[in-house]
Design a protein around this motif. Structure first.
Motif, short mmCIF file in Angstrom:
data_model
loop_
_atom_site.label_atom_id
_atom_site.label_comp_id
_atom_site.label_asym_id
_atom_site.label_seq_id
_atom_site.Cartn_x
_atom_site.Cartn_y
_atom_site.Cartn_z
N VAL A 85 -33.40 34.84 22.69
CA VAL A 85 -33.38 33.85 23.77
C VAL A 85 -32.16 32.95 23.57
CG1 VAL A 85 -34.80 32.22 25.07
CG2 VAL A 85 -35.89 33.97 23.71
N GLN A 86 -30.97 33.56 23.67
CA GLN A 86 -29.72 32.84 23.38
C GLN A 86 -28.67 33.10 24.45
OE1 GLN A 86 -28.54 33.59 19.26
NE2 GLN A 86 -30.64 33.32 18.55
N ILE A 87 -28.25 34.35 24.59
CA ILE A 87 -27.27 34.72 25.61
C ILE A 87 -27.96 35.63 26.63
CG2 ILE A 87 -25.07 35.88 26.05
CD1 ILE A 87 -24.35 35.43 23.11
N PRO A 88 -27.98 35.24 27.91
CA PRO A 88 -27.34 34.09 28.56
C PRO A 88 -28.26 32.87 28.71
CG PRO A 88 -28.17 35.56 30.22
CD PRO A 88 -28.55 36.18 28.89
N CYS A 89 -29.40 32.88 28.04
CA CYS A 89 -30.48 31.94 28.32
C CYS A 89 -30.09 30.48 28.15
CB CYS A 89 -31.69 32.25 27.44
SG CYS A 89 -32.03 34.02 27.28
N ILE A 90 -29.37 30.16 27.08
CA ILE A 90 -29.07 28.76 26.80
C ILE A 90 -28.17 28.16 27.88
CG2 ILE A 90 -27.97 27.20 25.15
CD1 ILE A 90 -28.86 29.13 22.92
N GLU A 91 -27.05 28.81 28.17
CA GLU A 91 -26.15 28.31 29.21
C GLU A 91 -26.82 28.34 30.58
OE1 GLU A 91 -22.50 30.42 29.27
OE2 GLU A 91 -21.64 29.34 27.57
N ARG A 92 -27.67 29.33 30.80
CA ARG A 92 -28.35 29.46 32.09
C ARG A 92 -29.18 28.22 32.39
NH1 ARG A 92 -30.86 35.24 33.10
NH2 ARG A 92 -28.66 35.69 33.45
N ASN A 93 -29.78 27.62 31.38
CA ASN A 93 -30.54 26.39 31.57
C ASN A 93 -29.63 25.23 31.99
OD1 ASN A 93 -33.68 26.13 30.32
ND2 ASN A 93 -32.58 28.03 29.89
N ALA A 94 -28.45 25.15 31.38
CA ALA A 94 -27.52 24.08 31.74
C ALA A 94 -27.06 24.21 33.19
CB ALA A 94 -26.31 24.10 30.79
N VAL A 95 -26.73 25.42 33.59
CA VAL A 95 -26.28 25.65 34.97
C VAL A 95 -27.41 25.36 35.96
CG1 VAL A 95 -25.47 27.41 36.58
CG2 VAL A 95 -24.53 27.32 34.26
N ALA A 96 -28.63 25.79 35.63
CA ALA A 96 -29.76 25.57 36.53
C ALA A 96 -30.10 24.10 36.66
CB ALA A 96 -30.98 26.34 36.02
N SER A 97 -29.83 23.30 35.63
CA SER A 97 -30.07 21.86 35.71
C SER A 97 -29.18 21.23 36.78
CB SER A 97 -29.81 21.21 34.35
OG SER A 97 -30.67 21.73 33.37
N VAL A 98 -27.94 21.66 36.83
CA VAL A 98 -27.03 21.17 37.86
C VAL A 98 -27.51 21.59 39.23
CG1 VAL A 98 -24.66 21.22 38.72
CG2 VAL A 98 -25.09 21.21 36.25
N GLN A 99 -27.94 22.85 39.35
CA GLN A 99 -28.44 23.33 40.64
C GLN A 99 -29.68 22.56 41.08
OE1 GLN A 99 -28.00 27.79 39.40
NE2 GLN A 99 -27.94 27.74 41.62
N ALA A 100 -30.52 22.15 40.13
CA ALA A 100 -31.72 21.39 40.49
C ALA A 100 -31.34 20.04 41.10
CB ALA A 100 -32.59 21.19 39.25
N ILE A 101 -30.35 19.39 40.52
CA ILE A 101 -29.90 18.11 41.08
C ILE A 101 -29.30 18.32 42.47
CG2 ILE A 101 -28.22 16.24 40.80
CD1 ILE A 101 -28.67 16.46 37.79
#
Length: 463
Positions: free
Chosen positions: A397-413
């Motif tokens: 649960v590292q690639i691409p999972c970790i960055e994917r969370n960061a990108v999705a946080s921006v999309q949520a906002i």
């Protein structure tokens, strides 16, 4: 019946809610029930078998140690995350395990023989299947089948072929399984979504203060996870040699803020948002303490967006946290009852997509959105994750999972702000996009659903 926010947000251990938390719970239930029965004295061997996605990626997702610790009665909520690897190594080396608790009866247990990961076999009902068998000599004393369906939820095979979640059957004032039903309650009773969810929580036996205290405790664990991730450097476990980035990023952002004022960076808040999401998911990847929100693989999105809210919203307070989590929990309950939050069942659209939807709704609510706008935010939050595959490199649960969370946080906002700029009228409803997610998941090839046999998981290895 209703799904509580405390069902959707559970304190657990990384790196996976379906592959770590679920198997630990299932193994613990099996062993504790054995210990409570009159057959425990006759048990000479226990065998655990993991199927489907659990078998395919169980090594990288922590399923093996989860089962071992679960057989000894460990709970994801309270297991010592620092000592867990030590105890796991002891079991493997000594080939002995205690049943039901660390003080329970001890039997021989050869991990190589007694913990089997079937990489290409699956059970019919769900890809995350587990079978536990207790033997006395050559006789089968007990056998039980469980399914880890995402978010730490575990079902036991009841013989029907279609086991269902056992929910609290207590009547609630506002029962809902769909977005349309939730909005109808808000409209007919002139209530906000968190007010509807709070009323249901109270009907389930908690006082309002207990609900608030419980939600604030969940937030404190999320925030502590962020802090731990920011403070920890090094390499993540598992063999990919992924460097933890949150620590260095935290130092850089802190130093930047201490510099003499220069040109204002209008996107500085996004850097902190990225940091908070990375910090949580690096902790998750290392087997740390996290809150399933609603899963471990997507555990960084809701905490980072909530921290964004309490950091940058004027007047943010405990009430902000409570309303955010009540709203996100209400939306998550719809997904849990009518769809899926399992990457092994529908791909990462069911994990990161759902978490993004929940975070979008929570943020829209605390920014003053109407129920219709909140539902619109939830719909936008999922719509643009449709078709997202679950293709973890190396089964970790590292690639691409970790960055994917960061990108999705921006999309949520972005989703929350888009919804606030509208009037709540939607051409695509929340229920329609949820239905589409399930149809897309059914069409998605199995290799793209948490098996590490497709997508990046294949191409990175080939490179």
């Amino acid at each position: 019946m209703a799904i509580s926010s405390f069902d959707m947000f559970k304190i657990g251990i990384g790196p996976s809610s379906s592959h770590t938390v679920g198997p630990m719970r299932a193994a613990a239930e099996f062993s504790r029930d054995l210990a409570a029965s009159d057959v425990i004295s006759r048990v000479t061997r226990v065998k655990a078998e993991l199927f489907g996605s659990l078998g395919a990626t169980g090594h990288g997702h922590g399923s093996r140690p989860a089962v071992l610790l679960g057989l000894e009665g460990a709970s994801p909520e309270t297991v010592d995350t620092k000592q867990a690897p030590v105890r796991t190594a002891e079991i493997e080396e000594c080939r002995r395990i205690h049943l039901g608790s660390v003080d329970g009866p001890e039997i021989d247990f050869d991990v190589a023989e007694d913990l089997v990961l079937h990489r290409t076999r699956r059970l019919d009902f769900h890809t995350n299947g587990m079978v536990f068998t207790a033997f006395g000599g050559g006789e089968v004393l007990a056998r039980r089948t469980f399914y880890s369906i995402g978010g730490g939820f575990v079902l036991e095979d009841d013989g029907s072929g279609r086991p269902s979640i056992t929910l609290d059957s207590t009547p609630v004032p506002f029962d809902f399984r769909t977005g349309a039903e939730l909005l109808a309650h808000c409209r007919d009773h002139r209530l906000s979504i968190p007010e509807v969810q709070m009323a249901n929580e109270l009907a389930l036996g908690r006082s309002e203060q207990e609900v608030r205290d419980g939600l604030l405790r969940l937030w404190s664990v999320m925030d502590a996870c962020i802090a731990e991730g920011c403070a920890t450097s090094g390499i993540l476990p598992g063999g990919l040699k992924v460097r933890r980035r949150a620590h260095r990023l935290h130092l850089d952002l802190t130093a930047r803020e201490q510099q003499p004022r220069g040109p204002v960076d209008p996107l500085a808040a996004m850097d902190w948002l990225h940091l908070w999401a990375l910090a949580v998911n690096e902790e998750n990847a290392s087997g740390g303490r996290v809150v399933t929100a609603p899963t471990n693989g997507a555990a960084g999105i809701i905490p980072s967006v909530l921290k964004y809210a309490v950091t940058y919203m004027p007047g943010a307070c405990d009430h902000t946290v409570v309303d955010f989590l009540l709203t996100a929990g209400a939306i998550g309950g719809i997904y849990q009852q009518s769809a899926s939050i399992s990457g092994a069942e529908v791909g990462c659209q069911g994990e990161v997509g759902v978490a993004g939807s929940m975070a979008s709704a929570g943020l829209c609510q605390v920014l003053g959105g109407s129920p219709q706008q909140v539902a619109n935010a939830a719909e936008i939050g999922l719509e643009h994750h449709l078709g997202l595959t679950c293709d973890p490199v190396g089964g970790l649960v590292q690639i691409p999972c970790i960055e994917r969370n960061a990108v999705a946080s921006v999309q949520a906002i972005t989703a929350a702000r888009l919804a606030l700029q509208g009037d709540g009228q939607q051409i695509v409803s929340l229920d329609q996009v949820i239905k589409t997610m399930m149809q897309t998941g059914a069409d998605m090839k199995t290799k793209y659903k948490e098996t590490a046999r497709g997508g990046l998981a294949v191409n990175i290895v080939e490179c």
